[in-house]
Each structure stands twice: as C-alpha cells, then as structure tokens.
Design an enzyme around this catalytic site. Structure first.
Site: not given
Ligand code: UDP
Ligand code: MG
Length: 150
Positions: A9, A49, A112, A115, A126
C-alpha cells in the site's frame, strides 16, 4: 500451487519498506509471478474494496489507497493465500503479533502496509481485476529444495 494478490500500500512504498516486505515473502519460499508499481484510480480502488462499500471507513480507505503509488503483485506457492495472511498478521497493526509484517511495522488499523487476498475466490477475483494481462509462468532455480512436491 495457489496464487494470491498482494498490494504494498502507499504507506509501505512511502516508508521505503517495499524491499523489506518482499524479502520476507521471498525468504518464505513464495515466488513472484506478477509485479508492477502503479497509481491506483478511484474506480479500481472502489472495485477492489467493494465488499467494504457500506463501512464507515470506506471513504478514508479509498483516499488512502489512492494517495500514492502502490506495488501490486501476485505470489505463487503452496497454500500461498493463508501463508501470506499469516505473514501479514492481524488487520490492526496495533494488535498484530510481533514477527508479522503488520506487527513489526504498523501501529494503525488503516495504514497496515500490505494487502493479501483472504480466500481462493477473492484471489481469483482480485488477480483478474489487477492483472487482466495475466501473470508470468516460469521455473525458479532451486525450487526442489523449497517445495516437497506435495
Ligand atoms: N480498514 C480500516 N479501518 C478498519 C478496518 C479496516 O481502515 O476499521 C482498512 C485496512 O487498511 C484494511 C482494509 O481496510 O487492510 C480492508 O479491511 P479488511 O477487514 O478486509 O482487512 P484485511 O483483510 O486487509 O486484513
Ligand atoms: Mg480483507
């Protein structure tokens, strides 16, 4: 062999932790079969998402994930989906176990770092979404020392 999608990310890229994180996946025995650094569009972020669209954190999450470039990849390996999720640790970095990526480098629920797909169905969806061009198939030297063929 399973395939799973990873996204380093924007916080991971900006904090220059991409190499550190990728090193953990490689050291575990996972094989990179797709990888690119891209600026994510709002449309792609919202599709990725989509399951969280009704959640209160959705708007902030889309702003975050489109706030800088990401490195998206596909990893291949025995039980790759759960192996990656276990290496990442719990969603909330503040609660994630030490030794995991999030436990060692994140103290945030949103920021965080990485992913990882959460099921075979998510991984297939995905990977098709982020890699419509497909991934790369190749043999890796020394793999017989990593995999037992089971
Ligand atoms: N997230 C957030 N606030 C929350 C829960 C999740 O900002 O309360 C973000 C966080 O970046 C997380 C992503 O939304 O990685 C997707 O949430 P999910 O519950 O699917 O966590 P993951 O599968 O990434 O562990
Ligand atoms: Mg998830």
């Amino acid at each position: 062999m399973q395939h799973t999608l990873i996204i380093l990310k924007p916080d991971c890229v900006q904090r220059r932790l991409a190499g550190t994180v990728l090193a953990r996946f490689e050291a575990k025995g996972l094989k990179l079969v797709g990888m690119k650094l891209i600026q994510v569009s709002k449309a792609l972020a919202e599709q990725h998402y989509a399951e969280h669209a009704a959640r209160p954190f959705f708007g902030g999450l889309i702003d975050f994930i489109t706030g800088g470039p990401v490195i998206v990849g596909v990893l291949e390996g025995n039980e790759a989906i759960s192996v990656v999720r276990n290496l990442l640790g719990a969603t909330n970095g503040a609660a994630a176990a030490p030794g995991t990526v999030r436990g060692d480098f994140s103290i945030s629920k949103q920021n965080n770092l990485v992913h990882g797909s959460d099921s075979p169905e998510s991984a297939a969806r995905e990977i098709a979404l982020w890699f419509p061009e497909g991934v790369v198939s190749y043999d890796i030297a020394g793999s017989t020392w990593v995999f037992d063929g089971a």
